[in-house]
Design a protein around this motif. Sequence first.
Motif, mmCIF file in Angstrom:
data_model
loop_
_atom_site.group_PDB
_atom_site.id
_atom_site.type_symbol
_atom_site.label_atom_id
_atom_site.label_comp_id
_atom_site.label_asym_id
_atom_site.label_seq_id
_atom_site.Cartn_x
_atom_site.Cartn_y
_atom_site.Cartn_z
ATOM 1 N N UNK A 37 2.777 -11.062 10.339
ATOM 2 C CA UNK A 37 3.603 -9.925 10.753
ATOM 3 C C UNK A 37 4.848 -9.815 9.878
ATOM 4 N N UNK A 38 5.520 -10.940 9.641
ATOM 5 C CA UNK A 38 6.713 -10.924 8.789
ATOM 6 C C UNK A 38 6.357 -10.511 7.362
ATOM 7 N N UNK A 39 5.189 -10.940 6.908
ATOM 8 C CA UNK A 39 4.728 -10.553 5.574
ATOM 9 C C UNK A 39 4.483 -9.055 5.495
ATOM 10 N N UNK A 40 3.815 -8.500 6.503
ATOM 11 C CA UNK A 40 3.524 -7.060 6.516
ATOM 12 C C UNK A 40 4.813 -6.244 6.520
ATOM 13 N N UNK A 41 5.786 -6.663 7.310
ATOM 14 C CA UNK A 41 7.055 -5.933 7.367
ATOM 15 C C UNK A 41 7.768 -5.959 6.018
ATOM 16 N N UNK A 42 7.755 -7.111 5.367
ATOM 17 C CA UNK A 42 8.437 -7.227 4.075
ATOM 18 C C UNK A 42 7.717 -6.435 2.996
ATOM 19 N N UNK A 43 6.392 -6.494 2.983
ATOM 20 C CA UNK A 43 5.643 -5.723 1.989
ATOM 21 C C UNK A 43 5.810 -4.223 2.229
ATOM 22 N N UNK A 44 5.875 -3.828 3.500
ATOM 23 C CA UNK A 44 6.128 -2.419 3.804
ATOM 24 C C UNK A 44 7.487 -1.982 3.297
ATOM 25 N N UNK A 45 8.499 -2.836 3.493
ATOM 26 C CA UNK A 45 9.836 -2.528 2.986
ATOM 27 C C UNK A 45 9.846 -2.486 1.468
ATOM 28 N N UNK A 46 9.078 -3.364 0.833
ATOM 29 C CA UNK A 46 8.981 -3.378 -0.630
ATOM 30 C C UNK A 46 8.374 -2.083 -1.154
ATOM 31 N N UNK A 47 7.308 -1.627 -0.508
ATOM 32 C CA UNK A 47 6.672 -0.364 -0.888
ATOM 33 C C UNK A 47 7.660 0.789 -0.775
ATOM 34 N N UNK A 48 8.372 0.845 0.333
ATOM 35 C CA UNK A 48 9.328 1.930 0.563
ATOM 36 C C UNK A 48 10.480 1.868 -0.436
ATOM 37 N N UNK A 49 10.966 0.655 -0.728
ATOM 38 C CA UNK A 49 12.052 0.528 -1.698
ATOM 39 C C UNK A 49 11.640 1.060 -3.068
ATOM 40 N N UNK A 50 10.412 0.770 -3.477
ATOM 41 C CA UNK A 50 9.930 1.306 -4.745
ATOM 42 C C UNK A 50 9.873 2.822 -4.733
ATOM 43 N N UNK A 51 9.382 3.398 -3.638
ATOM 44 C CA UNK A 51 9.298 4.850 -3.508
ATOM 45 C C UNK A 51 10.681 5.500 -3.580
ATOM 46 N N UNK A 52 11.618 4.949 -2.825
ATOM 47 C CA UNK A 52 12.955 5.549 -2.762
ATOM 48 C C UNK A 52 13.692 5.382 -4.079
ATOM 49 N N UNK A 53 13.544 4.229 -4.725
ATOM 50 C CA UNK A 53 14.188 4.038 -6.027
ATOM 51 C C UNK A 53 13.690 5.050 -7.052
ATOM 52 N N UNK A 54 12.388 5.298 -7.049
ATOM 53 C CA UNK A 54 11.836 6.281 -7.986
ATOM 54 C C UNK A 54 12.387 7.672 -7.696
ATOM 55 N N UNK A 55 12.470 8.006 -6.421
ATOM 56 C CA UNK A 55 12.948 9.342 -6.037
ATOM 57 C C UNK A 55 14.414 9.540 -6.389
ATOM 58 N N UNK A 56 15.257 8.547 -6.094
ATOM 59 C CA UNK A 56 16.679 8.703 -6.399
ATOM 60 C C UNK A 56 16.936 8.678 -7.903
ATOM 61 N N UNK A 57 16.134 7.920 -8.639
ATOM 62 C CA UNK A 57 16.288 7.908 -10.093
ATOM 63 C C UNK A 57 15.956 9.274 -10.680
#
Length: 229
Positions: free
Chosen positions: A11-31
């Motif tokens: 569960x902790x792994x899934x939450x962290x990987x989900x946050x990692x996916x979202x961070x990549x998406x948001x970084x690309x969008x703001x860039x």
Amino acid sequence: MSSKSQWRPLTLTILTLGATLVMGMVDAETFLNHGAVFVSAQTGGTLVVLMVKFVLHGWSAAWVNVPVFIGYFLGCFGAQGLSERLGRGDSRRQLRALMAIDVVVYFGLAGLQKMLPTLWLIFALGVVAGYELTVFREVGGIAINNGIMTGNTKNLATATYRSWVDHDHTALQHQGRLLLVLAIFLVGCGSGALLAQVADFTVLWVASGVKTALLAWLFLPRAQAVSGN
């Protein structure tokens, strides 16, 4: 004999990987859409770009990188305080509350993104990035940074050496987990770039949906492990 419900490591792994996916998406969008700003990569992504912009183009170009850095700091600060106070002694309640806050903030920003000035939007996204990197940071039992890939790459290199040269089995496991984190982040960046180009303003809505799915996971029985005391 009583039993105490705890989160499964998965569960902790899934939450962290989900946050990692979202961070990549948001970084690309703001860039792409908000002045070449990164919300999770503060050292190389924000501070270096800040000084390059300032030296080459002046404060009028560099200022946009300042609020995201301040927001990131405040997000980390606030997340630490909430982690220590929310659901104290009850890990289920604590993690659900922390994720619920994340979901509410993402939906709020998604709904307000067309109205918020760039200054306030990237500040808020910086807060969220700091919050997520403080709360969701464990994959397979090892601590990772789910948006700052510099440290993860360094750890990957050292784990690779210990695995290949020292024949350390634990290091081999770490190597695989760090590779997974890097891959998920890259998938997020690619997805965010495509969404930002194909359909404007969709990245935060998709991110909100991902976060909602992660919150729902926390209410499933299989997300928890029951151990006897």
